[in-house]
Structures are given as C-alpha cells and as structure tokens.
Design an enzyme around this catalytic site. Structure first.
Site, PDB file in Angstrom:
ATOM      1  N   ASP A   1       0.794  -1.222   0.073  1.00 50.80           N
ATOM      2  CA  ASP A   1      -0.061  -0.050  -0.097  1.00 50.80           C
ATOM      3  C   ASP A   1       0.735   1.122   0.010  1.00 50.80           C
ATOM      4  O   ASP A   1       1.709   1.490   0.704  1.00 50.80           O
ATOM      5  CB  ASP A   1      -0.816  -0.239   1.382  1.00 50.80           C
ATOM      6  CG  ASP A   1      -1.625   1.247   1.310  1.00 50.80           C
ATOM      7  OD1 ASP A   1      -2.395   1.265   0.370  1.00 50.80           O
ATOM      8  OD2 ASP A   1      -1.682   1.879   2.401  1.00 50.80           O
TER       9      ASP A   1
ATOM     10  N   THR B   1      -2.973   5.576  -4.077  1.00 51.82           N
ATOM     11  CA  THR B   1      -1.877   6.137  -3.498  1.00 51.82           C
ATOM     12  C   THR B   1      -0.483   6.043  -4.244  1.00 51.82           C
ATOM     13  O   THR B   1       0.225   6.926  -4.604  1.00 51.82           O
ATOM     14  CB  THR B   1      -1.535   5.899  -2.312  1.00 51.82           C
ATOM     15  OG1 THR B   1      -1.790   4.537  -2.164  1.00 51.82           O
ATOM     16  CG2 THR B   1      -2.673   6.405  -1.222  1.00 51.82           C
ATOM     17  N   THR B   2      -0.119   4.795  -4.694  1.00 48.93           N
ATOM     18  CA  THR B   2       0.895   4.433  -5.472  1.00 48.93           C
ATOM     19  C   THR B   2       0.860   5.090  -6.919  1.00 48.93           C
ATOM     20  O   THR B   2       1.789   5.735  -7.286  1.00 48.93           O
ATOM     21  CB  THR B   2       1.087   2.764  -5.758  1.00 48.93           C
ATOM     22  OG1 THR B   2       0.904   2.237  -4.479  1.00 48.93           O
ATOM     23  CG2 THR B   2       2.254   2.675  -6.397  1.00 48.93           C
TER      24      THR B   2
ATOM     25  N   ASP C   1      -8.906   0.102   1.884  1.00 52.69           N
ATOM     26  CA  ASP C   1      -8.918   0.450   0.748  1.00 52.69           C
ATOM     27  C   ASP C   1     -10.097   0.114  -0.379  1.00 52.69           C
ATOM     28  O   ASP C   1     -10.646   0.864  -0.852  1.00 52.69           O
ATOM     29  CB  ASP C   1      -7.765  -0.051  -0.021  1.00 52.69           C
ATOM     30  CG  ASP C   1      -6.510   0.737   0.360  1.00 52.69           C
ATOM     31  OD1 ASP C   1      -6.587   1.580   1.223  1.00 52.69           O
ATOM     32  OD2 ASP C   1      -5.269   0.523  -0.261  1.00 52.69           O
TER      33      ASP C   1
END
Length: 547
Positions: free
Chosen positions: A61, A94-95, A399
């Site tokens: 994550d 987020t990545t 998530d």
C-alpha cells in the site's frame, strides 16, 4: 562577499538555485517513486519495512510505505503528503498518484533544460489537467446504473486485486460490499445518502484461515465484561461513555491532612469509598445500564454495577469509545462536576441501542453493540495465520471499503488496467497539436507522462511493455477517430494473458473520482515542486558552550 568558495549568504546558510535545485528535486522525487513502482498493479510485489525498533511491516500500500519511510528531502516530503491526501480523499490510488507526479516532474525538468520557461510548462500542465478531467467526465465515465448490480463487486475486486487478499477476491469482495451497504445512512436535512466507513469496525483474531473471516452485525469491542457477575446481555440499552476513573477516590499528591483523632482516619477512608459509590449511583440513577470507560474500575466499584444488573467495561480504547458515542448518540463525559460545583450526571449524555451482548469469538470475549440509535454499525472479523497477514488484510479491506463507498456516492466508474491513461494520452496529444502556443510541448509531455501507469503495469507483470502500450494506444486512437468504434475506449491491459481487452466486460473498474483526484493531485504536486528555483538551507544555531 563572493569569495573563492562561491557566494555566501549572510543568512548563515547555503543556497542552491536554478537548474541545480531542480535536478536535486527531480532526483529525490524519482527515488521515492522508484521504491513504489514495483508494487503497482495486480501482480505488484510487496515491501518489507523494518523500523528503528525492529517492528516489521509487509505491505504494498503506497500510503503505508511512504508513511514508514522517514523521508528527509523537502521535495520528496511533498510526495509523502500527496499520498496521504489521496488516501484521505479516495482511499486508494496512492501508488499511482506518486508515480504520475514523479513522471510529470521528470519531464518538466527535461523541458526546462531545453530552455522552455517553467511558467509556460506550468500553464501547459494546468490546461492539460483541466482538459483531461473534462474528457474523463464526459467521455470515459460510465454511470453505475447502466452497468448493473455487479459493478460494486467488480470495483471491490479490482481494488483488492493487487493486495494479499486478491486470491480470494470473490469471497472478500462480497464481504466488503455487504459491510459498506449495511452502514448506509441518510442525512435527514439534505437527504444525501452516506456510507460512513468509520461505522465498520475491523477486529483481528489469530487462527483459522483467511476464508473464515466473517461479518458480525453490530459494533464489537475487543474486550469482555469487567466482572463475571454482570449479566451477559442487556436489552433496551442506555450507554454511558466515560473518560474518567471509577476507582476509589484518593487524595491528590502534595495534599497533607493532619489528623488528631485516629477515628477520623477511618472516616476519611470511608468517605473515599463513598465518593466513588455516589458517582456510580448517579450514573445508574440516570438510567445507564451499560457503562464504558477508558480508565479503570476497581473491585469495590464493580460490586455496585453487579448489584444494579448493569454491564461495565474498563480500559476501552479511545477511538472505539468515540465511534460508539457517535453511533449511539452518547456524549463522552470527562467529569461529573457541574456549574454549581456539585456532581451530577445528565441523562441527556446517554446513548441508546437495542442490545448489548457478550459473545465469545476465537477464545476472546467481545461486547457486541447491536442496533445503535444513529447509524447501523457492523464489524468485520478477520482471521489469519499471523500479525503481518492480518495487518495487511486490514489495510487491503480499508482500501476496498473506501472504493465501494466512492462508487456508491459518486455513481460513476471508469475502466481500469491503464484504459483511462491510454485514452487521455491519445486525446491530449491530438489536443496539443491544435495549440499554436508554447504550452503545446508541455501538454504533449503531460500526455506522454500518463503512459507511465500502463508501462509500469506491464513491466510488473513481466510483459513486453513497449508492444502492449503501443497496441493500447492504437485501440484508443481508433476509438477516438473512427465513427462507430467508441466502445474501444473501454480497452485496457489484461496482465495475465498479455492482451488488450474490454475491461468493463472483464469487470476491471475503478471509481471515476479516483482517477480525477489522481490527475488533479499529481499535477498540483508536480507544479508545486516545479515552481521552486531556489533552496536556502539555514545552518543550525551553535549551542551554548560550543565553539
């Protein structure tokens, strides 16, 4: 001032400016993005983080990885904050947002070296972002009403495909969708429907396999009754949420009492016990039959609760107490003191629920709060082999909860697997050729930078990225330029077979909001760093006694 050692500021520090500082910033940002790159996508790999006291975290994550990295470079810190912002706003992606921001900055840096002014690049990036968001909303976003009920399940499975629970995505997808739809609440004033993820409590218990995880109806607290004599269940519950001690009142430190008669000493001891008894009596008289406190309750005090037939629990974590208070409509009471200096407990501070019952789950006792007044609460009980697995399952499900919530609230999805980035890249390249200004080059670079997502997805899946991305662009070019071929806009990567496929039909969907926020946040972060052309680092003041 200017000597052989270069210009020295009178600010007692060093100054880096111009191309040097841009190069440093781009290098630092790329270094952070490269850490995350290999964890992107359904076949992304995990990272093992070991902190300074030896605690191990295994995750892929993006937000968690960046939080655990102690980043020192000021420009790279902007990326860490960027990932946190994406996590708060959307919960996933987020990545991607960090990788896109780093690629935008890298390409902007190359344009600056080619003698294009940063202001022109910033203008081009802003224009490209606005056009991309407009195109995404008008052409690529698909209303969930047109796709049917399985969209939620598909969105949850897509969010979990890159996580540790991806292998059991059918099982966990159903769990996630059931949990989020169960906490549906409607605002009585505005009529807006909300799905508060905070109403879903996640409990982790060792043992059994991941597929033995299940959803429990009600809000579960991972602790039991404070005494065995208390009832196991209470109906028509009135809950008191306390943030105070219910132990024997003791004299404060530093208070001296001079006793002349030994009998008075016994009276002081008796009064100390009576103070606590009176406090508990006031709470029970107000109608409370379940008492939760974040502090301690001693044995003498427990006796009064047992006699009153109430359930009491001590050392409740503050986060849990806040959530219970919100769900049941209770107010957290820190002191019984009122304005007149007396001690009273107002019944208006009590929350209500249908039932509180103690259940035994995996060798642990749990208090279940069922049917709270304000929002329906559910608890997801996760089972697994060890702490690392359970923690990563928790992050994965969080998530997925956020993604399902966004799909339900916004009602629009887009195809996943690099489809949006491929479509926007082709569209922005065509759009750039219609401009005759300097922004043209910046928009063309923006279009190229978006392809970093499908490229990275293909590389992580051990596929030929160059060939796959070229075919993806060809599909989207056909979709945008030829009449009757619009459905090809749904084409994305199939990372298992190494093919291009219709990702909506394959069930690879993401909320449109997630992609919009990625574009907006990544562009803003790249522009923020690009605007910097001077770095002045002050030296610390010498401590006294140091020469």
């Amino acid at each position: 001032m200017a000597g052989a050692a270069g210009p020295q500021l009178q600010l007692h520090g060093e100054r880096t400016s111009g191309q040097d500082v841009r190069q440093q910033n781009a290098t630092a940002v790329l270094a952070v993005a490269n850490i995350l790159k290999t964890s992107l996508g359904p076949v992304g790999l995990d990272k093992m983080m070991v902190d300074d006291i030896g605690d191990v975290t295994i995750t892929n994550d993006g937000a968690t990885i960046l939080k655990l990295l102690e980043v020192e470079h000021p420009a790279a810190k902007i990326l860490v904050e960027l990932a946190e912002l994406q996590d708060q706003e959307v919960g996933d992606g987020t990545t991607s947002v960090v990788i896109v921001a780093a690629e935008l900055l890298k390409r902007a840096n190359e344009l600056v070296r080619a003698k294009i002014h940063p202001t022109s690049i910033i203008g081009g990036y802003r224009l490209a972002m606005r056009e991309a968001c407009k195109y995404l909303q008008e052409r690529l976003a698909i209303p969930t009403s047109a796709l049917g009920a399985e969209t939620l399940m598909a969105a949850a499975k897509t969010a979990m495909s890159s996580k540790i629970v991806g292998a059991d995505s059918d099982f966990f997808g159903r769990l996630v969708v059931d949990a989020v739809t169960a906490v549906r609440s409607e605002d009585e004033f505005t009529g807006r429907v909300r799905y508060p993820v905070s109403a879903i409590n996640i409990l982790k218990a060792h043992g059994k396999s991941a597929r033995d995880s299940r959803m429990l109806d009600g809000y579960a607290l991972n602790l039991g009754r404070a005494a065995q004599g208390m009832p196991k269940s209470v109906k028509k519950v009135r809950i008191a949420c306390l943030d105070m001690n219910l132990q024997k009142a003791r004299m404060l430190f530093g208070v001296q009492v001079l006793v002349t008669d030994p009998k008075e000493l016994e009276l002081i001891r008796q009064r100390e016990v009576d103070i606590t008894r009176e406090r508990i009596q006031k709470i029970i008289d107000a109608g409370a039959n379940v008492i939760l406190t974040t502090k301690g309750i001693d044995d003498t005090a427990l006796k009064y609760f047992v006699e009153a037939g109430a359930i009491a629990a001590r050392r409740v974590p503050k986060d849990d107490l806040r959530r219970v208070a919100k769900a049941t409509g209770a107010s957290i009471v820190m002191t019984l003191a009122d304005m007149e200096g007396n001690e009273t407990f107002d019944p208006a501070n009590l929350g209500s629920a249908e039932e509180v019952v103690e259940e035994s789950v995996a060798d642990n006792d749990m208090l279940m709060i069922r049917g709270p007044k304000n929002t329906r609460a559910v608890t997801v009980l996760l089972r697994g082999a060890n702490d690392y697995l359970l923690d990563e399952m928790d992050r994965s499900l969080h998530d997925a909860f956020c993604i399902v919530k966004r799909v339900l609230e916004s009602g629009e999805v887009v195809p996943g697997g690099g489809a949006v980035e491929g479509a926007l890249s082709v569209y922005l390249e065509n759009f750039a050729t219609t401009l005759g200004s300097r922004e043209q080059m910046a928009i063309a670079e923006f279009a190229d930078a978006l392809l970093i997502i499908p490229k990275t997805l293909a590389v992580n899946a051990a596929k030929d990225a160059t060939e796959l991305v070229a075919r993806l662009r060809a599909f989207h070019y056909t979709a945008q330029s030829k009449e009757g071929k619009e459905e090809l806009a749904r084409s994305g990567l199939d990372l298992v077979g190494g093919e291009i496929r219709d990702n909506i039909a394959a069930g690879v969907v993401e909320p449109a909001l997630s992609k919009l926020k990625i574009l907006q946040f990544a562009t803003e972060a790249a522009i923020t760093i690009l605007r910097i052309d001077d770095l002045i680092r002050l030296e610390p003041e010498p401590q006294e006694g140091e020469e």
